[in-house]
Scaffold this active site. Structure first.
Site, short mmCIF file in Angstrom:
data_model
loop_
_atom_site.label_atom_id
_atom_site.label_comp_id
_atom_site.label_asym_id
_atom_site.label_seq_id
_atom_site.Cartn_x
_atom_site.Cartn_y
_atom_site.Cartn_z
N LYS A 111 1.00 -1.29 0.00
CA LYS A 111 0.18 -0.07 0.09
C LYS A 111 0.94 1.17 0.15
O LYS A 111 0.46 2.44 -0.30
CB LYS A 111 -0.79 0.19 1.06
CG LYS A 111 -1.94 -1.30 1.44
CD LYS A 111 -2.74 -1.44 0.52
CE LYS A 111 -3.90 -2.33 0.81
NZ LYS A 111 -3.57 -3.70 1.21
C1 PLP Z 1 -4.36 -4.96 0.91
C2 PLP Z 1 -3.62 -6.15 0.74
C3 PLP Z 1 -3.98 -7.16 -0.16
C4 PLP Z 1 -5.10 -7.25 -1.08
O1 PLP Z 1 -4.82 -6.12 -1.93
P1 PLP Z 1 -6.25 -5.53 -2.91
O2 PLP Z 1 -5.69 -4.68 -3.71
O3 PLP Z 1 -7.15 -5.23 -1.78
O4 PLP Z 1 -6.85 -6.86 -3.84
C5 PLP Z 1 -2.98 -8.26 -0.35
N1 PLP Z 1 -1.82 -8.26 0.54
C6 PLP Z 1 -1.60 -7.50 1.32
C7 PLP Z 1 -0.45 -7.71 2.44
C8 PLP Z 1 -2.33 -6.36 1.60
O5 PLP Z 1 -2.10 -5.49 2.45
#
Ligand code: PLP
Length: 494
Positions: A111
């Site tokens: 993120k």
């Molecule tokens: C948010 C997240 C996901 C999922 O990603 P999306 O974009 O919501 O599909 C997978 N792995 C981790 C570690 C995350 O923080």
């Protein structure tokens, strides 16, 4: 470059839509057309560093930003905040299996790639559309978005940020990361419920006329740092293109060769960004959508029926514990060739019955691009264990879901096209689940002792942001009922 809502096409807006987050009709903003690039583009980017690549891609989407503005945003986001100045390194773990490590940022999850940049994009957009007003960023998080958004927005002038997380639905380290966040403009609150409750709560607040009036009086507007905001997706497109260029640079592929992309998926934002890269011209053969036991997407891609009426499971990959996958709405919009009426109807059915079914021809198109699979927690442990034993590579629980589903895909299809697997979090964020997979002794009781044992066992350095959490003061202990979210917001903004 124009954007429109998935649910009506009466309004065409520019990239400054990022400041708004979500369309007024409740739909999500999507590009009317994708910027197309040719193989020369990838050739050119191969000779560049990550920031230059980001500028090249961003300028195709943010056509109402000047080159100076984009430069300012990208440098502010990526210079100095990532380990070794490498936001997204690609490592071949075994032949054909390339892990795109997206967790070298300040909060150790993918993120960060978007949320270090979003405050800059949002501030620049807001200055174009409505200068002088305060942006209130509302976030619902399954664990990683919350901290990444807090880190990105803390003390950014002209913004306040409020994060809601499921109080029993995140890892201890994720919770501590959020509860210890400093900054004069931040609020963090646990809610009794799961991520879907937090997300629906936030969406309802966005659409609440009373709340809008309250905000208007204070010269404030809501925006979103969740992947419903298009500003989250563009930075994610960058790293898939960057990974492709790195594979060319490493001599693993030739420019023009196809690759597969495998993503551990929850809200469908990360995998959608890869799909967008393909719409621009990135040669991707198959998208492999990997889920944990909350396998609503696996069933959807395999049958065409989306049905959220099922048991919600708390797993060891909590950031994927999601049954309402928001960004799927965007994919459906593209697969239905922009038929807003059809999307409105499907989303109504989802709201009313928790379920919908797509047209047969649309399912065929979906399956042409997407393969889907899932695995449970026990398989996750085995996958982490085997990858460490065989390849000396330690991955987190979410990445392990992707690695396992990728292996299922290869077994199922025999397709050995080089695959980019999104490695989405540092294993140290999930030590209680990762450690037992690689360590046979008695587990230490405390979370930090576990990270140390994990380090002694594997030699992978503990990221500084995790180590420095120890002993930090909890500043945001609040946990409330989900029906009190509005009240909490009003108190904080008062
Ligand atoms: C948010 C997240 C996901 C999922 O990603 P999306 O974009 O919501 O599909 C997978 N792995 C981790 C570690 C995350 O923080």
């Amino acid at each position: 470059m124009f954007y429109t809502s998935t649910r009506s096409n009466t309004e065409l807006v520019s990239a400054a839509t990022i400041a708004r987050g979500i369309a007024e009709d409740g739909g999500l903003f999507v590009p009317v057309e994708f910027p197309a690039v040719t193989p020369d583009f990838f050739q050119r980017l191969t000779g560049m560093d990550y920031c230059q690549r980001a500028k090249a891609v961003l300028s195709l989407y943010l056509t109402d930003f000047t080159a100076e503005e984009i430069e300012h945003c990208v440098t502010g986001a990526y210079r100095g905040s990532f380990e070794n100045e490498e936001p997204a390194p690609v490592k071949e773990v075994k032949p054909g299996m390339h892990l795109l490590e997206l967790w070298h940022g300040p909060t150790c999850a993918f993120k960060d790639l978007a949320l270090q940049l979003l405050p800059y994009l949002l501030t620049a957009s807001a200055n174009k559309t409505d200068p002088g007003r305060t942006k209130v960023i509302l976030v619902a998080t399954s664990g990683d978005t919350g901290k990444a958004a807090l880190d990105g927005f803390a003390d950014v002038p002209g913004t306040r940020i409020i994060v809601f997380y499921p109080v029993h639905g995140v890892s201890a380290m994720q919770k501590l990361q959020m509860q210890t966040q400093t900054g004069d403009n931040v609020a963090v609150c646990g809610i009794e419920g799961n991520f879907d409750d937090a997300q629906s709560g936030v969406k309802a607040i966005f659409a609440d006329p009373e709340m809008m009036k309250f905000l208007a009086e204070k010269k404030m507007d809501f925006s979103s740092a969740n992947s419903i905001n298009f500003g989250r997706l563009v930075p994610q497109i960058v790293y898939y293109i960057s990974a492709y260029c790195d594979l060319i640079k490493q001599g693993k592929i030739k420019n023009g060769d196809a690759v597969n992309v495998c993503v551990p998926t929850g809200n469908f934002g990360n995998i959608l960004a890869a799909y967008y890269a393909k719409q621009m011209g990135l040669p991707v053969k198959k998208f492999i959508c990997a889920s944990n036991r909350n396998n609503v997407l696996t069933d959807f891609i395999n049958t065409g029926v989306y049905d959220r009426n099922r048991t919600f499971h708390a797993t060891t990959s909590p950031s994927m514990d999601i049954l309402i996958s928001s960004n799927l709405e965007r994919l459906l919009y593209h697969l239905y060739d922009g038929d807003n009426g059809a999307i409105r109807q499907l989303m109504n059915e989802l709201r009313q019955n928790g379920k919908y079914e797509i047209r047969n021809d649309v399912l065929t198109r979906l399956q042409k691009d997407f393969y889907a699979g899932y695995c449970d927690d026990e398989t996750v442990t085995k996958t982490i264990s085997a990858l460490f034993k065989d390849e000396k590579y330690l991955c987190d629980t979410h990445t392990a879901v992707a690695v396992n589903v990728y292996e299922q895909y290869v077994r199922d299809t025999g397709d050995n096209t080089p695959c980019i697997i999104a490695s989405t979090a540092s294993p140290y964020k999930f030590a209680p689940a990762v450690l037992p997979a690689v360590y046979e002794g008695t587990l230490p009781a405390d979370e930090f002792a576990m990270t140390e044992t994990l380090f002694e066992t594997t030699g992978l350095p503990i990221p500084a942001p995790i180590a420095s959490l120890r002993g930090k003061k909890v500043l945001h202990p609040a946990a409330i009922d989900k029906s009190d979210m509005s009240k909490f917001i009003r108190e904080f903004l008062k």
